[in-house]
Scaffold this motif. Structure first.
Motif, PDB file in Angstrom:
ATOM      1  N   ILE A 513      -2.597   1.138   3.944  1.00  0.00           N
ATOM      2  CA  ILE A 513      -2.921   0.659   2.602  1.00  0.00           C
ATOM      3  C   ILE A 513      -2.716   1.828   1.652  1.00  0.00           C
ATOM      4  N   ILE A 514      -1.905   1.636   0.612  1.00  0.00           N
ATOM      5  CA  ILE A 514      -1.600   2.737  -0.299  1.00  0.00           C
ATOM      6  C   ILE A 514      -2.021   2.389  -1.720  1.00  0.00           C
ATOM      7  N   ASP A 515      -2.254   3.441  -2.508  1.00  0.00           N
ATOM      8  CA  ASP A 515      -2.591   3.242  -3.914  1.00  0.00           C
ATOM      9  C   ASP A 515      -1.318   3.281  -4.759  1.00  0.00           C
ATOM     10  N   ALA A 516      -1.479   3.298  -6.073  1.00  0.00           N
ATOM     11  CA  ALA A 516      -0.329   3.250  -6.974  1.00  0.00           C
ATOM     12  C   ALA A 516       0.532   4.503  -6.886  1.00  0.00           C
ATOM     13  N   LEU A 517      -0.034   5.606  -6.377  1.00  0.00           N
ATOM     14  CA  LEU A 517       0.729   6.845  -6.224  1.00  0.00           C
ATOM     15  C   LEU A 517       1.412   6.942  -4.869  1.00  0.00           C
ATOM     16  N   GLY A 518       1.231   5.898  -4.027  1.00  0.00           N
ATOM     17  CA  GLY A 518       1.825   5.937  -2.695  1.00  0.00           C
ATOM     18  C   GLY A 518       0.989   6.697  -1.691  1.00  0.00           C
TER      19      GLY A 518
END
Length: 959
Positions: A513-518
């Motif tokens: 699971i990644i955030d908007a920054l990868g």
């Protein structure tokens, strides 16, 4: 096994009318009642007559038609043929079908001489599997060599007649088709479309294409033969993308070949299985199939416009089939019953190809047989003592709503060990209600198994553990919707969100699971779901742009949002706006663009979205369109045009069409339709709210658009700030602690300094350290061997902070080459072992065993290395051999939370807590190898019990 007849519909108390006495008005009244239930509003005068189109005018989809058939049978005491659902288009058609139907209590069968009575399965156990096969053809050939006459398929021709197909029969007829395809100039690598219903012809055609080394392209057949022309036009985009050379279909489609050639220039032949069977051409030399050959193309879009053909090789499919079989303990002793369409990955790969590989007899029926009478699915499971079956969520809901108790007398579902629920959002309420309803008939709660998969991963990606009830987590709504945090809700919280656990990645596969920054997120934080593994597609066929968008480094994007708990997957929604309706994907922008071209519809003011239908348990398609027309006599024809367009594009009408006044549909500041906001207005019944002033609307739009962005930026900013703060904190503390340890004279004092530094770092970092089982810590200077799971580089720091007495770590010898690590670890009494030099490693192991009894406790991480993915791996034997030889007890320690704080190959620390659980000492039962193995198994079981992560070493193998 007895041939159990299908249960019959409940008898009415009133006398049944004579078939000839059924009046048109009775049929029209029945249809009107159902239409008004679906629409939730009365029909307009003159809208319904005997020639009204049920799909275009009334919006009846396949589920609604199935309900109409059931009501007709009960009201008029008749037994309608299964194909009625595919043939009726108007009330006149239904009236004629009723007048010619058999009396209640009989089933219509095909009457074909090729059918045979159902018989018990006594096939014998197959102990080995085609593990060396590298292609699907190789799998079938292996089975033919081992047991040619063993039945593989039992194909329902109708409600109670079935045809048996053996492995040899499948191979022989498929090879005959391959020769005929070669005569039609089909070369290796050419695409051949299959537009056939569930039937013998489909299975022979699929493998015939494979034996010709061509590429099968399954596309779904038309619901009604009268729609073949429109259906072929809708599929022109798929066939053009595949550059199909030939299509195998039903005989009724052959006259339309010229029309299709105008749409798809690459196609030179439309043929039927009968035509291909008539060829006696000798088989040509086409070379040896390769594992990297494309096995088939799975098109993810059921509509036209932008189809995406998922490229799946033999390697991909076999990796997925073997991994799923290993997890579910698939065996030739199983029996699989399926009604899933074989043009879709869940039915094609999960049901058929998976059963074929594992020598499992597959009993398969047409989806129409299920939709017309859902009880047939359950009775087929009863009749064949099936152990495996799968369906989307709506199917379980259909069984709840459309089957009377009287139709279940004598039903036995006790053999059903796995009921997979996937392909669309899984409803916790549906699972619970199905389990409660069918529990008295032998259905076990642990049989319900929610799963997750996607075509880009062949079919399956995550599966739950075998022996457990479905996992449903209740999370707080506000933190999830505002911050994307899955905080556990209190049992009495009425606003909690229920999310379903979909299991762990298949062996060899990984998710993150990644955030908007990868950056990878820790447990219980929502983000974008990505995956990788041997089942992953090679990309989209002849579409490099979409293929590039699919990949994020060596990970593949899913378009879904999710979070994990202990490595288990929980979906929260879809990033993309695809609508999943009865297992099919609908892309709203294509439908919206088409609706906006209609007269009297405002350009750019249409929204198509999914809304959960509690009655059917699936998602319903809602079309919201703005128009300046207001009179009812103007709106109804407009709705009819929209529904006709939806039918043309998608093959089924919308569930609800809403015409609203201008400026109803919310948009972003850039003019894009906000589908989620449209959905909220629709579900909250606020579409008719009075219009606000322009400045008020502007402020609301700005607020609505800004809030999610601000929350997202705030979340990213907090995460980045925390990571920066932690590295600064480490930069200040590390030199102080290293210098203190380096200059202090004794190991106990150095340990105390390092422990003080570790506890200070955790305290200043805001990391809560929870310690359970303090009473199990060994007494001062008591020799023992401590083993712990290894999830992060923070494990050693966490252990030092938690353990008050000095211990010694066992570390890899490579660290001796780093002077800073060598000095620091040596002052702490660390023992170094060689990992790659076998002879030196044996000497190191002996040395450690000798020293273990004489000095402080040894701390060993028996997994040996780090893994970014959650799960407990196999333990190496060194620690346990040393403990057994020295007669020392083992102290299992479970470390939790460190993986989420800092994953392997990541330099981005996250917020979170850390826990350590000290379990009771385990004393060895001897000094030999068996005693060491017993120590290992006991210690590992204890750590596995506390770590809340999957067992990645003892994944069940094939029985």
């Amino acid at each position: 096994m007895a041939n159990h007849p299908d249960p019959q519909p409940r008898q009415k108390s009133e006398p049944a009318p004579a078939q000839g006495a059924v009046r048109a008005n009775d049929v029209l009244l029945l249809i009107q009642t159902l239409a008004e239930e679906v629409r939730q509003q009365p029909l307009v005068d003159g809208e319904l007559d005997l020639q009204t189109r049920l799909d275009q005018t009334l919006g009846f989809d396949s589920l609604t038609l199935a309900e109409l058939i059931q009501r007709s049978e009960k009201q008029f005491s008749v037994s309608l043929p299964t194909q009625t659902i595919a043939e009726i288009e108007t009330p006149a058609d239904l009236l004629q079908a009723i007048q010619h139907a058999a009396p209640l209590g009989t089933e219509q069968t095909s009457g074909s001489s090729t059918t045979q009575t159902i018989r018990p399965f006594e096939l014998g156990h197959v102990a080995t599997l085609p593990s060396q096969a590298t292609t699907l053809q190789g799998v079938l050939d292996w089975h033919v060599e081992q047991h040619p006459d063993r039945p593989q398929l039992y194909v329902y021709q109708d409600a109670d007649q079935i045809t048996e197909i053996s492995y040899q029969q499948l191979q022989q007829r498929a090879r005959r088709i391959a020769r005929a395809l070669q005569q039609q100039e089909i070369a290796p690598g050419d695409c051949v479309a299959i537009m056939l219903p569930t039937s013998e012809a489909y299975f022979y055609s699929f493998f015939g294409i494979l034996y010709a080394r061509a590429i099968p392209v399954p596309i779904y057949p038309p619901a009604r033969l009268s729609q073949i022309e429109d259906h072929l036009i809708r599929h022109a985009a798929i066939l053009n993308n595949a550059q199909a050379k030939l299509m195998i279909t039903v005989s009724e489609a052959k006259p339309l070949s010229q029309l299709l050639r105008l749409q798809v220039p690459s196609i030179h032949t439309i043929t039927t299985l009968a035509d291909l069977r008539s060829s006696n051409t000798p088989e040509a030399d086409i070379g040896t199939p390769h594992p990297d050959d494309i096995a088939f193309l799975q098109y993810t879009s059921g509509s036209t416009g932008l189809p995406k053909g998922v490229t799946l090789t033999h390697n991909n499919l076999l990796a997925n089939i073997r991994a799923m079989g290993r997890v579910v303990q698939a065996s030739s002793d199983d029996v699989f019953v399926s009604w899933l369409p074989v043009y879709h990955d869940m039915g094609l790969i999960g049901a058929w190809l998976g059963s074929l590989y594992h020598a499992i007899p597959l009993v398969i029926m047409s989806p129409l047989l299920f939709l017309s009478r859902p009880q047939r699915w359950l009775w087929a499971i009863h009749r064949h003592r099936a152990t495996l079956s799968a369906a989307p969520n709506f199917a379980y809901e259909l069984c709840l709503n459309k089957i009377d108790d009287s139709e279940l007398t004598g039903l036995d579902l006790s053999h059903w060990r796995l009921a997979w629920n996937g392909a669309e959002p899984v409803s916790p309420a549906t699972m619970q209600r199905f389990t409660e309803r069918f529990g008295p008939y032998g259905f076990r709660p642990q049989a319900m198994s929610p799963v997750y998969g996607l075509a880009e991963c062949s079919v399956g990606l995550t599966f739950p553990a075998l022996t457990r009830h479905p996992r449903v987590e209740r999370i707080k709504r506000d933190p999830m919707t505002r911050l994307g945090r899955a905080e556990a809700a209190e049992p009495e919280d009425p606003n909690a969100i229920e999310v379903v656990g979909l299991g762990y990645p298949l062996p060899g596969h990984q998710i993150r699971i990644i955030d908007a920054l990868g950056r990878e997120l820790p447990d219980r934080e929502e983000g974008e779901l990505e995956f990788k593994g041997p089942s992953a597609t090679q990309g989209y066929y002849r579409d490099p742009d979409k293929t590039r968008a699919l990949y994020h480094g060596n990970w593949l994007t899913t378009g879904d949002r999710a979070f994990t708990i202990g490595g288990e997957l929980f979906l929260t929604g879809r990033s993309k706006d695809i609508i999943i309706r009865a297992g099919r994907n609908i892309y709203p922008h294509e439908l919206e663009a088409a609706v906006c071209q209609l007269p009297n519809i405002r350009k750019g003011c249409t929204a198509a979205f999914a809304s959960h239908d509690r009655q059917s348990g699936t998602e319903k398609l809602v079309i919201l369109a703005e128009s300046r027309q207001t009179a009812p006599e103007q709106l109804e024809p407009l709705k009819l045009k929209i529904n006709t367009l939806a039918l043309d594009l998608l093959g089924s009408p919308a569930d609800e069409v809403v015409i609203c006044p201008p400026h109803t549909i919310p948009k972003t500041s850039s003019g894009k339709v906000r589908r989620a906001a449209c959905k909220s207005l629709f579900e909250e019944n606020r579409l008719s709210d009075p219009q606000r002033a322009v400045w008020q609307q502007a402020l609301r739009l700005i607020k609505a658009a800004a809030q999610p962005q601000l929350r997202r930026c705030w979340r990213i900013g907090v995460d980045v700030a925390y990571a920066g703060y932690l590295w600064c904190l480490l930069a200040v503390l590390a030199p102080i602690v290293w210098t203190s340890v380096a200059v202090l004279p004794t190991q106990p004092v150095a340990w105390a300094a390092a422990r003080t530094g570790a506890r200070t770092l955790l305290r200043l970092a805001g990391t809560r350290l929870t310690i359970d089982g303090r009473e199990n810590l060994p007494k001062t200077e008591q020799p023992c061997v401590i083993v712990a799971n290894h999830a992060s580089y923070l494990d050693g720091l966490a252990f030092m902070a938690a353990c008050p007495q000095p211990c010694r770590f066992v570390a890899k010898a490579e660290l001796l080459r780093n002077p800073f690590a060598r000095i620091f670890l040596s002052k702490l009494g660390t023992e170094f072992v060689e990992r790659f030099d076998v002879e030196q490693g044996l000497l190191d192991a002996g040395r450690i065993a000798d020293s273990a009894a004489a000095q402080q406790p040894l701390v060993i991480f028996p997994e040996g290395t780090l893994y970014r993915m959650a799960g407990l791996h196999e333990f190496h034997m060194g620690a346990f051999l040393a403990a057994a030889k020295a007669g020392l007890p083992i102290l299992p320690v479970t470390i939790g939370g460190t993986r989420s704080k800092l994953r392997d190959k990541s330099l981005f620390p996250r917020r979170g807590s850390i826990s350590l659980t000290f379990s009771p000492l385990i004393t060895p039962a001897g000094e030999d190898w068996q005693a060491a193995v017993q120590l290992r198994d006991q210690a590992r079981a204890e750590i596995l019990r506390h770590c809340d992560e999957p067992d990645l070493a003892h994944t069940p193998k094939n029985r």
